[in-house]
Design an enzyme around this catalytic site. Sequence first.
Site, PDB file in Angstrom:
ATOM      1  N   TYR A  22      -3.103  -2.060   9.784  1.00  0.00           N
ATOM      2  CA  TYR A  22      -3.006  -2.337   8.342  1.00  0.00           C
ATOM      3  C   TYR A  22      -1.676  -1.810   7.793  1.00  0.00           C
ATOM      4  O   TYR A  22      -0.922  -2.533   7.133  1.00  0.00           O
ATOM      5  CB  TYR A  22      -4.183  -1.662   7.642  1.00  0.00           C
ATOM      6  CG  TYR A  22      -4.169  -1.713   6.133  1.00  0.00           C
ATOM      7  CD1 TYR A  22      -4.651  -2.830   5.455  1.00  0.00           C
ATOM      8  CD2 TYR A  22      -3.695  -0.646   5.375  1.00  0.00           C
ATOM      9  CE1 TYR A  22      -4.659  -2.878   4.069  1.00  0.00           C
ATOM     10  CE2 TYR A  22      -3.701  -0.681   3.992  1.00  0.00           C
ATOM     11  CZ  TYR A  22      -4.184  -1.795   3.342  1.00  0.00           C
ATOM     12  OH  TYR A  22      -4.189  -1.845   1.966  1.00  0.00           O
ATOM     13  N   SER A  33       0.849  -1.197   0.000  1.00  0.00           N
ATOM     14  CA  SER A  33       0.000   0.000   0.000  1.00  0.00           C
ATOM     15  C   SER A  33       0.879   1.239   0.000  1.00  0.00           C
ATOM     16  O   SER A  33       1.943   1.259   0.637  1.00  0.00           O
ATOM     17  CB  SER A  33      -0.885   0.003   1.242  1.00  0.00           C
ATOM     18  OG  SER A  33      -1.451   1.283   1.425  1.00  0.00           O
TER      19      SER A  33
HETATM   20  P1  NAP Z   1     -11.225  -6.229  -1.377  1.00  0.00           P
HETATM   21  O1  NAP Z   1     -12.045  -5.659  -2.451  1.00  0.00           O
HETATM   22  O2  NAP Z   1     -11.680  -6.125   0.037  1.00  0.00           O
HETATM   23  O3  NAP Z   1     -10.922  -7.774  -1.731  1.00  0.00           O
HETATM   24  C1  NAP Z   1     -10.168  -8.529  -0.830  1.00  0.00           C
HETATM   25  C2  NAP Z   1      -9.904  -9.901  -1.399  1.00  0.00           C
HETATM   26  O4  NAP Z   1      -9.066 -10.623  -0.460  1.00  0.00           O
HETATM   27  C3  NAP Z   1     -11.171 -10.726  -1.600  1.00  0.00           C
HETATM   28  O5  NAP Z   1     -11.000 -11.524  -2.745  1.00  0.00           O
HETATM   29  C4  NAP Z   1     -11.206 -11.599  -0.345  1.00  0.00           C
HETATM   30  O6  NAP Z   1     -11.865 -12.858  -0.547  1.00  0.00           O
HETATM   31  C5  NAP Z   1      -9.719 -11.849  -0.135  1.00  0.00           C
HETATM   32  N1  NAP Z   1      -9.359 -12.229   1.229  1.00  0.00           N
HETATM   33  C6  NAP Z   1      -9.553 -11.524   2.371  1.00  0.00           C
HETATM   34  N2  NAP Z   1      -9.075 -12.218   3.414  1.00  0.00           N
HETATM   35  C7  NAP Z   1      -8.578 -13.374   2.926  1.00  0.00           C
HETATM   36  C8  NAP Z   1      -7.951 -14.498   3.496  1.00  0.00           C
HETATM   37  N3  NAP Z   1      -7.739 -14.594   4.816  1.00  0.00           N
HETATM   38  N4  NAP Z   1      -7.562 -15.510   2.683  1.00  0.00           N
HETATM   39  C9  NAP Z   1      -7.774 -15.453   1.345  1.00  0.00           C
HETATM   40  N5  NAP Z   1      -8.364 -14.408   0.745  1.00  0.00           N
HETATM   41  C10 NAP Z   1      -8.759 -13.385   1.522  1.00  0.00           C
HETATM   42  O7  NAP Z   1      -9.761  -5.577  -1.369  1.00  0.00           O
HETATM   43  P2  NAP Z   1      -8.930  -4.820  -2.516  1.00  0.00           P
HETATM   44  O8  NAP Z   1      -9.152  -3.373  -2.349  1.00  0.00           O
HETATM   45  O9  NAP Z   1      -9.148  -5.454  -3.840  1.00  0.00           O
HETATM   46  O10 NAP Z   1      -7.453  -5.112  -1.989  1.00  0.00           O
HETATM   47  C11 NAP Z   1      -6.609  -6.094  -2.564  1.00  0.00           C
HETATM   48  C12 NAP Z   1      -5.197  -5.862  -2.035  1.00  0.00           C
HETATM   49  O11 NAP Z   1      -4.773  -4.546  -2.404  1.00  0.00           O
HETATM   50  C13 NAP Z   1      -5.104  -5.926  -0.514  1.00  0.00           C
HETATM   51  O12 NAP Z   1      -3.893  -6.530  -0.126  1.00  0.00           O
HETATM   52  C14 NAP Z   1      -5.106  -4.458  -0.112  1.00  0.00           C
HETATM   53  O13 NAP Z   1      -4.459  -4.254   1.125  1.00  0.00           O
HETATM   54  C15 NAP Z   1      -4.340  -3.838  -1.261  1.00  0.00           C
HETATM   55  N6  NAP Z   1      -4.565  -2.406  -1.467  1.00  0.00           N
HETATM   56  C16 NAP Z   1      -5.837  -1.919  -1.662  1.00  0.00           C
HETATM   57  C17 NAP Z   1      -6.012  -0.558  -1.852  1.00  0.00           C
HETATM   58  C18 NAP Z   1      -7.366   0.057  -2.067  1.00  0.00           C
HETATM   59  O14 NAP Z   1      -7.494   1.298  -1.951  1.00  0.00           O
HETATM   60  N7  NAP Z   1      -8.402  -0.716  -2.411  1.00  0.00           N
HETATM   61  C19 NAP Z   1      -4.903   0.306  -1.871  1.00  0.00           C
HETATM   62  C20 NAP Z   1      -3.634  -0.245  -1.674  1.00  0.00           C
HETATM   63  C21 NAP Z   1      -3.482  -1.594  -1.474  1.00  0.00           C
HETATM   64  P3  NAP Z   1     -13.472 -13.025  -0.319  1.00  0.00           P
HETATM   65  O15 NAP Z   1     -14.139 -12.304  -1.466  1.00  0.00           O
HETATM   66  O16 NAP Z   1     -13.709 -14.478  -0.369  1.00  0.00           O
HETATM   67  O17 NAP Z   1     -13.784 -12.388   0.992  1.00  0.00           O
END
Ligand code: NAP
Length: 252
Positions: free
Chosen positions: A165, A151
């Site tokens: 986080y 992030s």
């Molecule tokens: P999201 O929409 O909340 O999706 C999270 C994904 O992770 C879902 O597929 C969920 O599966 C899965 N997941 C959660 N806990 C898990 C576990 N214990 N084991 C296996 N799978 C798990 O999140 P996102 O925004 O796409 O984020 C994806 C990555 O990018 C994360 O690492 C996040 O920290 C990073 N990130 C996000 C942002 C942002 O602004 N969105 C910015 C920087 C970095 P289910 O659908 O089955 O629950």
Amino acid sequence: MTMPLEGRVAIVTGASRGIGREIALHLAEKGAKVVVNYSSNQGTAEKVASTINNLASSGDGVRAIVCKADVAEPSQVAQLFDMAEHTFGPLHIVVNNAGILDSKNPTIAQTSDEDWDRTFQVNCKGVFLCSREAAKRIVHGGGGRIINISSSLVAKPVPGIGAAYTASKAAMEMMTRILAQELRGTQITANCVAPGAVATDMFFAGRSKASVEAVAKSNPFERLGKVEDVAPVVAFLASDQGEWVNGHRSSG
Ligand code: NAP
């Protein structure tokens, strides 16, 4: 025409939704066979896999499967890697994308022991467990890739946005740098991709409209990131062209 990831096998953790979904689709469009991991949303994970299997280039059989596994659980991680190898053969690419952000507990003072532990279990230990399997199982000399989604908060922490986080992502980034050093000589690279705010469920959870607008405005392009902004960076790192990038973090 040969596609850049033709013949490669990839695991994308947390690929049922958001950034992970787009990474899985993008790697598949570039020719990879993909294991779509999820923790609870089976239906959405299956839709991702069926989208991939319906791609025009999928004439040669199954190109994607789903696998339920909590990345924080060692036995489930081992099963995830077993399933990938049994279905598609030797593994080349692991994208550690699964992550959680507990929007209820933004400051250290408000964070419970349980929330701190669970955040580190998924965001840090989960990446450790999958990286350990990857380091053991990706064939040395075959041009392997470990790509961890971090992030932008690590470089620029924001008070009130998930202290646990941000700390977990910082630890994960250091682990990635160590891994890159440890894997010298194996032709396996390890890198982080560290996006800014991206419009997904995680970003919108618990946020007011004003907060969404303020974050969008603070970006140099004055908009939120899209999942399509992140996936091509991962696909580049996964490709042969990305070979010379190792132990780095690309931010956006
Ligand atoms: P999201 O929409 O909340 O999706 C999270 C994904 O992770 C879902 O597929 C969920 O599966 C899965 N997941 C959660 N806990 C898990 C576990 N214990 N084991 C296996 N799978 C798990 O999140 P996102 O925004 O796409 O984020 C994806 C990555 O990018 C994360 O690492 C996040 O920290 C990073 N990130 C996000 C942002 C942002 O602004 N969105 C910015 C920087 C970095 P289910 O659908 O089955 O629950």
